[in-house]
Motif scaffolding. Structure first.
Motif, short mmCIF file in Angstrom:
data_model
loop_
_atom_site.label_atom_id
_atom_site.label_comp_id
_atom_site.label_asym_id
_atom_site.label_seq_id
_atom_site.Cartn_x
_atom_site.Cartn_y
_atom_site.Cartn_z
N PRO A 41 -57.96 -4.41 -27.69
CA PRO A 41 -57.23 -5.58 -28.76
C PRO A 41 -55.82 -5.84 -28.35
CG PRO A 41 -58.55 -3.90 -30.05
CD PRO A 41 -58.60 -3.40 -28.48
N LEU A 42 -54.84 -4.71 -28.02
CA LEU A 42 -53.59 -4.80 -27.74
C LEU A 42 -53.46 -5.69 -26.54
CD1 LEU A 42 -52.32 -1.30 -28.13
CD2 LEU A 42 -51.68 -3.22 -29.51
N VAL A 43 -54.15 -5.44 -25.67
CA VAL A 43 -54.25 -6.29 -24.23
C VAL A 43 -54.39 -7.61 -24.37
CG1 VAL A 43 -54.98 -6.70 -22.05
CG2 VAL A 43 -54.33 -4.28 -22.67
N GLY A 44 -55.65 -7.86 -25.29
CA GLY A 44 -56.11 -9.23 -25.46
C GLY A 44 -55.09 -10.12 -26.33
N ALA A 45 -54.52 -9.36 -27.35
CA ALA A 45 -53.64 -10.04 -28.19
C ALA A 45 -52.26 -10.53 -27.31
CB ALA A 45 -53.29 -9.25 -29.25
N ALA A 46 -51.84 -9.59 -26.51
CA ALA A 46 -50.64 -9.76 -25.67
C ALA A 46 -50.77 -10.91 -24.58
CB ALA A 46 -50.32 -8.35 -24.81
N ALA A 47 -52.24 -11.11 -24.23
CA ALA A 47 -52.51 -12.17 -23.13
C ALA A 47 -52.42 -13.37 -23.77
CB ALA A 47 -53.80 -11.76 -22.63
N ASP A 48 -52.95 -13.62 -25.27
CA ASP A 48 -52.89 -14.68 -25.80
C ASP A 48 -51.37 -15.04 -26.40
OD1 ASP A 48 -55.54 -15.24 -25.62
OD2 ASP A 48 -56.11 -14.19 -27.44
N ARG A 49 -50.67 -14.15 -26.59
CA ARG A 49 -49.19 -14.46 -27.07
C ARG A 49 -48.50 -15.04 -25.87
NH1 ARG A 49 -49.27 -9.34 -29.73
NH2 ARG A 49 -48.26 -8.57 -28.20
N THR A 50 -48.56 -14.37 -24.70
CA THR A 50 -47.61 -14.66 -23.78
C THR A 50 -48.42 -15.56 -22.52
OG1 THR A 50 -48.50 -12.63 -22.49
CG2 THR A 50 -46.65 -12.37 -23.92
N GLY A 51 -49.39 -15.64 -22.52
CA GLY A 51 -50.45 -16.46 -21.77
C GLY A 51 -50.37 -15.89 -20.19
N ARG A 52 -49.94 -14.57 -20.03
CA ARG A 52 -49.68 -13.89 -19.12
C ARG A 52 -50.73 -12.70 -18.82
NH1 ARG A 52 -45.45 -14.71 -15.76
NH2 ARG A 52 -45.75 -12.64 -14.92
N LYS A 53 -51.94 -13.48 -18.37
CA LYS A 53 -53.32 -12.51 -18.01
C LYS A 53 -53.15 -11.97 -16.83
CE LYS A 53 -56.15 -15.67 -21.01
NZ LYS A 53 -57.39 -16.45 -20.94
N LYS A 54 -52.76 -12.46 -15.82
CA LYS A 54 -52.76 -12.14 -14.28
C LYS A 54 -52.36 -10.74 -14.19
CE LYS A 54 -51.85 -15.40 -11.41
NZ LYS A 54 -51.81 -15.91 -9.98
N PRO A 55 -50.82 -10.28 -14.84
CA PRO A 55 -50.25 -9.07 -14.59
C PRO A 55 -51.10 -8.17 -15.30
CG PRO A 55 -48.76 -10.66 -15.22
CD PRO A 55 -50.02 -11.37 -15.10
N LEU A 56 -51.61 -8.44 -16.37
CA LEU A 56 -52.44 -7.40 -17.09
C LEU A 56 -53.92 -7.27 -16.37
CD1 LEU A 56 -51.80 -9.00 -20.79
CD2 LEU A 56 -50.85 -6.74 -19.91
N LEU A 57 -54.38 -8.20 -16.08
CA LEU A 57 -55.66 -8.00 -15.14
C LEU A 57 -55.28 -7.15 -14.21
CD1 LEU A 57 -58.54 -8.65 -14.50
CD2 LEU A 57 -57.74 -10.77 -13.49
#
Length: 459
Positions: free
Chosen positions: A97-113
């Motif tokens: 949930p932390l990672v998912g919410a951070a991705a939606d807030r910032t739009g930066r999915k690739k670094p997290l992936l």
């Protein structure tokens, strides 16, 4: 590796030019390759090698009563593997949930992936150093790899609504699974050759298993480069409150579930999915243990059966994708749940030492495996409100790709109480029966409309 700049200001994001058909196709093809990269972990590690190998390490460390004592807790050696899978899900539930919410807030999915993918790949590669009675190290690496897989899949799945039009999603999702199972089959062929002919290669049986485990991590890391180059981050618009620091994983999960209450039909589908897919994932993760411990099959037979599953899953994913065009994803999934129930019933009555019967059972699993998972993913993508993709898929991922937790717990507890793997495998029928009932009650067309998304012709 290039990444597009994402607007993280508090004001509205500038409008983006809709991607052309060629640009969308390029992203879709890159997206397929993450399935191609990480599915080898699911097939080679989770489904075939780590269960029996971790069990053998636990048996090497067990006491006279057949128990090991991690952190001083008495556990049957045969239950250690399913318990480790369940613990990995607790870790994943904190992180997703932390990672998912951070991705939606910032739009930066690739670094997290990238971070999740390479953490999982490193833990899997490190399984080369297992052996002897190092069951605790094996359990730790399994927990890290499984949790990393779950987090990466949240981000990967959340791209689907962004890279495919509504009427494309069943096909795109099915192709992704087909890519994954193709890679799984190919690497399993190589691993089967090494495992069965380890003497010819000058390595021991134990070393061959460790090489096979590590190969999945190396493959995962190598092919993850392709989607990380082709997928793009998207600009998002959020007010200042959306940029507030997130709480703990549990708090973020509760916040996500509270938001889902505004979309009760989406929540109803998610509940059905979590139930039936928990059963699917438990069958995948525990089948090799059942085959070895209860049916007394050789490891080479188990590997061949899993290879058969991988090959037929490609066929099944494509075939069920086509069925969904005619009958809709919901009806096709419901039919697959009936097939899963019949397969488990057949598995309960399989005689020991009968590889041909086990191969028939594996064929039944393969034909429904890929399609039921691919169509579930594409169907859920229609039920996610725009801008909430990663956050909602964090809840979805709680029962995907081997990170189910109730199923392995039920399987492990049933064996703990009865000492019978047959009782443990038949106990999973309840997940498919209950999942069928819950899914049948979901009005998916109204659910898509309620989420604010266009309704496909067939759903």
């Amino acid at each position: 590796m290039s990444a597009e700049t994402t607007d993280t200001s508090t004001g509205p994001a500038p409008a983006e030019r809709p991607p052309s058909a060629a640009e969308r196709l390029r992203e879709q093809r890159g997206w397929y390759f993450y399935d191609f990269a990480c599915s080898v972990y699911s097939s080679t590690v989770l489904t075939v090698f780590i269960g029996p190998y971790l069990q053998s390490m636990a048996e090497a460390a067990e006491d006279a009563r057949g128990y090991v004592h991690p952190l001083g807790i008495p556990v049957r050696s045969g239950s250690f593997f399913p318990y480790a899978v369940s613990i990995s899900v607790i870790v994943a539930v904190l992180a997703m949930p932390l990672v998912g919410a951070a991705a939606d807030r910032t739009g930066r999915k690739k670094p997290l992936l990238a971070a999740a993918a390479y953490t999982g790949a490193a833990a899997t590669t490190a399984m080369f150093f297992l052996g002897g009675d190092r069951y605790l190290l094996g359990g730790l690496l399994l927990i890290v790899a499984n949790a990393s897989m779950a987090v990466s899949m949240v981000l990967y799945n959340s791209y689907l609504p962004q890279i495919a039009e509504p009427d494309e999603r069943d096909t795109v999702s099915s192709r992704g699974w087909a890519f994954g199972y193709t890679a799984g089959a190919f690497v399993l062929i190589l691993n089967l050759a090494l495992f069965q002919s380890h003497d010819s290669f000058g390595v021991s049986k134990d070393a061959a298993v460790r090489i096979c485990l590590a190969s999945a991590g190396l493959w995962w890391g190598a092919f993850a480069i392709i989607p990380l180059r082709r997928l793009r981050d998207r600009a998002v618009a959020r007010d200042a409150a959306a940029h507030a620091p997130a709480g703990s994983g549990w708090k973020q999960l509760v916040a996500t579930l509270k938001d889902m209450r505004r979309h009760p039909l989406t929540l109803s589908f998610l509940l059905a999915y979590l139930v039936y897919n928990d059963g699917i994932q438990t069958v995948i993760s525990q089948a090799s243990v059942y085959g070895k411990a209860e049916l007394k099959l050789e490891e080479s037979t188990l590997i061949t059966a899993v290879l058969l599953v991988q090959v037929l899953a490609v066929v099944g994913a494509v075939a069920m994708g086509r069925l969904a065009r005619s009958f809709g994803a919901k009806r096709t999934i419901l039919g697959s749940l009936v097939a899963w129930t019949l397969t488990l019933a057949a598995g309960f009555f399989l005689p020991a030492g009968a590889p041909v019967a086990f191969f028939i059972l594996a064929s039944m699993i393969g034909l429904v495996l890929g399609g039921s998972q691919a169509l579930s993913r594409s169907l859920f993508s229609h039920l996610v409100p725009a801008g909430k993709e990663a956050e909602y898929f964090s809840a979805y991922e709680m029962s995907d790709r081997g990170v189910s937790w109730v199923g392995p717990l039920v399987f492990g507890l049933t064996y703990q109480l009865t000492g019978s793997y047959r009782d443990a495998i038949i106990s999973l029928v309840v997940f498919f029966a209950l999942g069928f009932v819950l899914l049948a009650r979901v009005p998916v067309r109204r659910a898509v409309e309620a989420a604010g998304n266009p309704v496909p012709v067939r759903v």
